[in-house]
Design a protein around this motif. Structure first.
Motif, PDB file in Angstrom:
ATOM      1  N   GLU A  89      -0.824 -13.264 -10.739  1.00 38.45           N
ATOM      2  CA  GLU A  89       0.005 -12.068 -10.828  1.00 38.45           C
ATOM      3  C   GLU A  89       1.361 -12.466 -10.273  1.00 38.45           C
ATOM      4  N   ARG A  93       9.978  -8.269  -6.128  1.00 37.43           N
ATOM      5  CA  ARG A  93      10.259  -7.091  -5.290  1.00 37.43           C
ATOM      6  C   ARG A  93      11.746  -6.977  -4.996  1.00 37.43           C
ATOM      7  N   SER A  99       1.985  -3.216  -0.642  1.00 40.20           N
ATOM      8  CA  SER A  99       1.300  -4.181   0.225  1.00 40.20           C
ATOM      9  C   SER A  99       2.272  -4.928   1.138  1.00 40.20           C
ATOM     10  N   ASP A 174       9.596  -2.662  -7.585  1.00 43.70           N
ATOM     11  CA  ASP A 174       8.877  -3.936  -7.748  1.00 43.70           C
ATOM     12  C   ASP A 174       8.061  -3.889  -9.031  1.00 43.70           C
ATOM     13  N   LYS A 176       4.770  -6.232 -11.459  1.00 44.11           N
ATOM     14  CA  LYS A 176       3.871  -7.376 -11.639  1.00 44.11           C
ATOM     15  C   LYS A 176       3.893  -7.774 -13.098  1.00 44.11           C
ATOM     16  N   ARG A 199       6.806  -0.261  -9.830  1.00 39.69           N
ATOM     17  CA  ARG A 199       7.151   0.919  -9.018  1.00 39.69           C
ATOM     18  C   ARG A 199       8.538   1.379  -9.464  1.00 39.69           C
ATOM     19  N   ARG A 215      -2.472   6.400  -7.024  1.00 42.42           N
ATOM     20  CA  ARG A 215      -2.989   5.724  -5.822  1.00 42.42           C
ATOM     21  C   ARG A 215      -2.952   6.657  -4.612  1.00 42.42           C
TER      22      ARG A 215
HETATM   23  N1  UDP Z   1       0.559  -4.483  -9.241  1.00 48.99           N
HETATM   24  C1  UDP Z   1      -0.147  -4.445 -10.426  1.00 48.99           C
HETATM   25  N2  UDP Z   1      -1.452  -4.833 -10.438  1.00 48.99           N
HETATM   26  C2  UDP Z   1      -2.103  -5.272  -9.329  1.00 48.99           C
HETATM   27  C3  UDP Z   1      -1.383  -5.308  -8.111  1.00 48.99           C
HETATM   28  C4  UDP Z   1      -0.059  -4.912  -8.114  1.00 48.99           C
HETATM   29  O1  UDP Z   1       0.408  -4.082 -11.460  1.00 48.99           O
HETATM   30  O2  UDP Z   1      -3.289  -5.630  -9.404  1.00 48.99           O
HETATM   31  C5  UDP Z   1       1.970  -4.069  -9.215  1.00 48.99           C
HETATM   32  C6  UDP Z   1       2.184  -2.752  -8.466  1.00 48.99           C
HETATM   33  O3  UDP Z   1       2.150  -1.663  -9.354  1.00 48.99           O
HETATM   34  C7  UDP Z   1       3.550  -2.941  -7.873  1.00 48.99           C
HETATM   35  C8  UDP Z   1       3.695  -4.441  -7.659  1.00 48.99           C
HETATM   36  O4  UDP Z   1       2.713  -5.047  -8.506  1.00 48.99           O
HETATM   37  O5  UDP Z   1       4.545  -2.525  -8.801  1.00 48.99           O
HETATM   38  C9  UDP Z   1       3.476  -4.882  -6.239  1.00 48.99           C
HETATM   39  O6  UDP Z   1       2.246  -4.382  -5.781  1.00 48.99           O
HETATM   40  P1  UDP Z   1       1.732  -4.579  -4.281  1.00 48.99           P
HETATM   41  O7  UDP Z   1       1.554  -6.037  -4.011  1.00 48.99           O
HETATM   42  O8  UDP Z   1       2.601  -3.812  -3.353  1.00 48.99           O
HETATM   43  O9  UDP Z   1       0.253  -4.056  -4.314  1.00 48.99           O
HETATM   44  P2  UDP Z   1      -0.360  -2.600  -4.218  1.00 48.99           P
HETATM   45  O10 UDP Z   1       0.364  -1.873  -3.143  1.00 48.99           O
HETATM   46  O11 UDP Z   1      -0.177  -2.039  -5.580  1.00 48.99           O
HETATM   47  O12 UDP Z   1      -1.794  -2.918  -3.888  1.00 48.99           O
END
Ligand code: UDP
Length: 236
Positions: A89, A93, A99, A174, A176, A199, A215
């Motif tokens: 992935e 950001r 996270s 951010d 992915k 996001r 979420r």
């Molecule tokens: N994200 C995603 N799939 C995943 C994990 C994250 O599309 O399995 C996207 C999420 O929507 C955000 C970005 O990646 O836009 C960063 O996500 P983060 O690492 O903060 O994880 P989360 O808080 O979603 O667990």
């Protein structure tokens, strides 16, 4: 025409076609969060995400980004080159959230300049852990050269996406993305770009217009996706 179901993921199904090098991707209405711990269905989400992702991909392709997309078949289905997905992935950001806030205590909303690039290992059994290049190479996911290429694409895609979202009054917090290898080894952008994977905060009000509404049980999930779809559609 769709033939056999090759793979079913959390939000999409992949079907074979008469051409062994092409697949059809079908967008479902299912939503999951927390590695599948939370599940729901939102009527019309599949159609909205398919259309949103297609509009964004068209824009990236106009700017020279290579992707798996060939064309949309209908509102929920896309014809794509068959690729081997690289089990990473790729996260970019621009503003601290999610996270990152939990892991290292940056305040939500803090601007990140330059952006932070991260790789997570796509492995549900390990909860998609954050990894570095050496881990990715040791796991045989990609070479150092390929990871450098992917990072270059992540930066370019971020620049195009930030500009695109800003045009429609959205701050790109951010996102992915995923990459795949074509038959000849070329690495291309694959998978979707939608409110499920980004996001998106309204530039004026700061309102969350993405999957965080699901979420965090904020309600108004489908209304937010509709709003995003409407703004992108009005732009074209
Ligand atoms: N994200 C995603 N799939 C995943 C994990 C994250 O599309 O399995 C996207 C999420 O929507 C955000 C970005 O990646 O836009 C960063 O996500 P983060 O690492 O903060 O994880 P989360 O808080 O979603 O667990």
């Amino acid at each position: 025409m769709k033939q056999e179901l090759l793979y079913e993921g959390k939000a999409k199904q992949i079907y074979s076609t008469a051409n062994p090098d092409e697949v059809i991707i079908y967008y479902k209405d299912d939503a999951t969060a927390g590695n599948g711990a939370k599940k729901a269905q939102f009527e019309d989400k599949g159609r909205l995400n398919s259309e949103i992702s297609r509009m964004i991909y068209m824009d990236l392709m106009k700017n020279g980004i290579k992707t798996h997309l060939i064309k949309s078949v209908n509102e929920r289905e896309q014809l794509c080159h068959k690729v081997d997905i690289i089990l990473l992935e790729a996260i970019v950001r621009n503003i601290a959230a999610g996270s990152l806030v939990k892991r290292i205590g940056l305040e939500e909303g803090k601007k990140l300049n330059p952006p932070i690039l991260e790789f997570c290992y796509k492995a549900d059994a390990f909860n998609d852990p954050l990894i570095n290049d050496d881990h990715a190479v040791a796991l045989g996911l990609a070479t150092h050269e390929e990871l450098d290429f992917i990072r270059g694409e992540m930066r370019k895609i971020n620049d195009y996406l930030k500009a695109l979202w800003l045009e429609v009054g959205i701050d790109l917090v951010d996102f992915k993305i995923e990459f795949g290898r074509m038959k000849d080894g070329t690495i291309v952008l694959a998978d979707e770009i939608s409110p499920d994977t980004c996001r998106l905060w309204d530039s004026k009000t700061g309102e969350k217009l993405d999957k965080d509404r699901f979420r965090q049980d904020m309600g108004g999930v489908i209304e937010a996706y509709e709003e995003i779809h409407r703004r992108l559609k009005d732009r074209t």
